[in-house]
Design an enzyme around this catalytic site. Structure first.
Site, mmCIF file in Angstrom:
data_model
loop_
_atom_site.group_PDB
_atom_site.id
_atom_site.type_symbol
_atom_site.label_atom_id
_atom_site.label_comp_id
_atom_site.label_asym_id
_atom_site.label_seq_id
_atom_site.Cartn_x
_atom_site.Cartn_y
_atom_site.Cartn_z
ATOM 1 N N ASP A 83 0.818 -1.212 0.000
ATOM 2 C CA ASP A 83 0.000 0.000 0.000
ATOM 3 C C ASP A 83 0.855 1.267 0.000
ATOM 4 O O ASP A 83 2.069 1.207 0.188
ATOM 5 C CB ASP A 83 -0.964 -0.002 1.202
ATOM 6 C CG ASP A 83 -0.288 -0.427 2.507
ATOM 7 O OD1 ASP A 83 0.961 -0.381 2.590
ATOM 8 O OD2 ASP A 83 -1.002 -0.808 3.448
ATOM 9 N N ASN B 259 -7.366 -2.867 14.291
ATOM 10 C CA ASN B 259 -8.765 -3.128 13.933
ATOM 11 C C ASN B 259 -8.873 -4.310 12.961
ATOM 12 O O ASN B 259 -9.907 -4.530 12.363
ATOM 13 C CB ASN B 259 -9.418 -1.872 13.337
ATOM 14 C CG ASN B 259 -8.747 -1.420 12.040
ATOM 15 O OD1 ASN B 259 -7.851 -2.086 11.520
ATOM 16 N ND2 ASN B 259 -9.180 -0.288 11.508
ATOM 17 N N HIS C 214 -7.066 -4.730 10.151
ATOM 18 C CA HIS C 214 -6.799 -4.456 8.728
ATOM 19 C C HIS C 214 -5.530 -5.169 8.256
ATOM 20 O O HIS C 214 -4.600 -5.416 9.020
ATOM 21 C CB HIS C 214 -6.786 -2.958 8.404
ATOM 22 C CG HIS C 214 -5.631 -2.160 8.877
ATOM 23 N ND1 HIS C 214 -5.777 -0.989 9.586
ATOM 24 C CD2 HIS C 214 -4.288 -2.322 8.722
ATOM 25 C CE1 HIS C 214 -4.587 -0.481 9.844
ATOM 26 N NE2 HIS C 214 -3.658 -1.271 9.335
HETATM 27 C C1 GLP Z 1 -0.302 -0.079 8.705
HETATM 28 C C2 GLP Z 1 -0.041 -0.737 7.325
HETATM 29 C C3 GLP Z 1 -0.145 -2.233 7.431
HETATM 30 C C4 GLP Z 1 0.530 -2.665 8.722
HETATM 31 C C5 GLP Z 1 -0.305 -2.231 9.894
HETATM 32 C C6 GLP Z 1 0.314 -2.512 11.258
HETATM 33 O O1 GLP Z 1 -1.200 0.938 8.678
HETATM 34 N N1 GLP Z 1 -0.766 -0.259 6.219
HETATM 35 O O2 GLP Z 1 0.434 -2.830 6.295
HETATM 36 O O3 GLP Z 1 0.642 -4.059 8.757
HETATM 37 O O4 GLP Z 1 -0.711 -0.898 9.766
HETATM 38 O O5 GLP Z 1 1.392 -1.680 11.526
HETATM 39 P P1 GLP Z 1 2.416 -1.884 12.706
HETATM 40 O O6 GLP Z 1 3.292 -3.015 12.304
HETATM 41 O O7 GLP Z 1 3.142 -0.584 12.805
HETATM 42 O O8 GLP Z 1 1.616 -2.188 13.917
#
Ligand code: GLP
Length: 252
Positions: free
Chosen positions: A73, A140, A142
């Site tokens: 992304d 959440n 995602h």
């Molecule tokens: C972000 C990214 C994801 C990532 C997630 C968790 O917003 N778009 O690809 O896996 O959130 O991030 P983190 O590893 O900093 O907790």
């Protein structure tokens, strides 16, 4: 008809062990198939993975010279070269530290042009599809930037980020700046086409998301639950993220 699969689970002591397990799997894939296609993630969780892979290259144990990569992304609406773009993150944390061909590193466009999503899908197809996709998980549930409610049939598309996701990512932006409201992300169906997926989760703040993803029947309220329809998923989590009483707690 899609059938529910059981993920392989590596439940490990701490975040460092999670990173080591991910480094080991990615390095093995690249060694077996030097021209493989990797799907890559940003966020805090994979940082130690990129450090470890860069170290393998520095030690002469691994080469990314033949590897092609596709990131999940990218934010839209950031000025070109913004330090908090995922392109900048990947360049700084990984691409510049290894021997990868920059032309083989793909991050979705942040320019917001019509057709960018379709062009990204076409590029993945023309590379032969993704061999190994690394994923993190949002609090959440995602994956990529597919927020709750996203169809499991979705392809690369523009999303409006939830307030919670923008709040969670504010720390990655310079003082006083907020993440932009929109992003371009691989869709859930795009992610599920990877031949193998590793999902990394560390810390107590990820336990609820993992519990929802691998707990009751999957539905779109938790995007990561779509992974239960994929035949080759490994969840690599630490004790803090492993939800008590769920399927992930039973696979030590
Ligand atoms: C972000 C990214 C994801 C990532 C997630 C968790 O917003 N778009 O690809 O896996 O959130 O991030 P983190 O590893 O900093 O907790």
């Amino acid at each position: 008809m899609l059938s529910l699969q059981s993920p392989r689970v590596l439940r490990l002591a701490d975040a460092a062990s999670v990173a080591t397990a991910a480094i080991t799997r990615i390095a093995a894939r690249v060694s077996e198939r030097p021209n493989c296609v990797l799907g890559l993630a940003t966020g805090r969780t994979p940082l130690a993975v990129y450090d470890g892979l860069a170290q393998c290259v520095a030690d002469g144990r691994l080469s990314f010279a033949g590897v092609e990569t596709f990131n999940l992304d990218e934010y839209l609406d950031l000025p070109a070269g913004h330090p908090s773009s995922f392109r900048a993150y990947m360049a700084e944390r990984f691409f510049r530290r290894v021997d990868i061909d920059p032309a083989k590193t793909h991050v979705p466009s942040g320019e917001g042009r019509p057709g960018d999503g379709d062009r990204y899908e076409a590029a993945i197809r023309s590379a032969g599809g993704i061999d190994l996709q690394m994923l993190g998980i949002g609090q959440n549930g995602h994956i990529g930037f597919n927020e709750p409610g996203t169809s499991f049939d979705s392809r690369t598309h523009v999303v409006t980020l939830t307030q919670a996701t923008r709040d969670a990512n504010t720390a990655d932006f310079p003082n006083g700046e907020r993440p932009p409201p929109r992003a371009l992300t691989m869709g859930i169906a795009t992610i599920l086409e990877a031949r193998e997926i590793i999902l990394l989760a560390t810390g107590t703040h990820k336990a609820d998301a993992l519990a929802r993803a691998f707990g009751a029947s999957p539905d779109t309220s938790c995007p990561a639950a779509a992974l239960r329809f994929h035949p080759r998923v490994t969840v690599i989590c630490d004790e803090e993220a492993a939800p008590k009483g769920s399927v992930l707690a039973n696979h030590r």
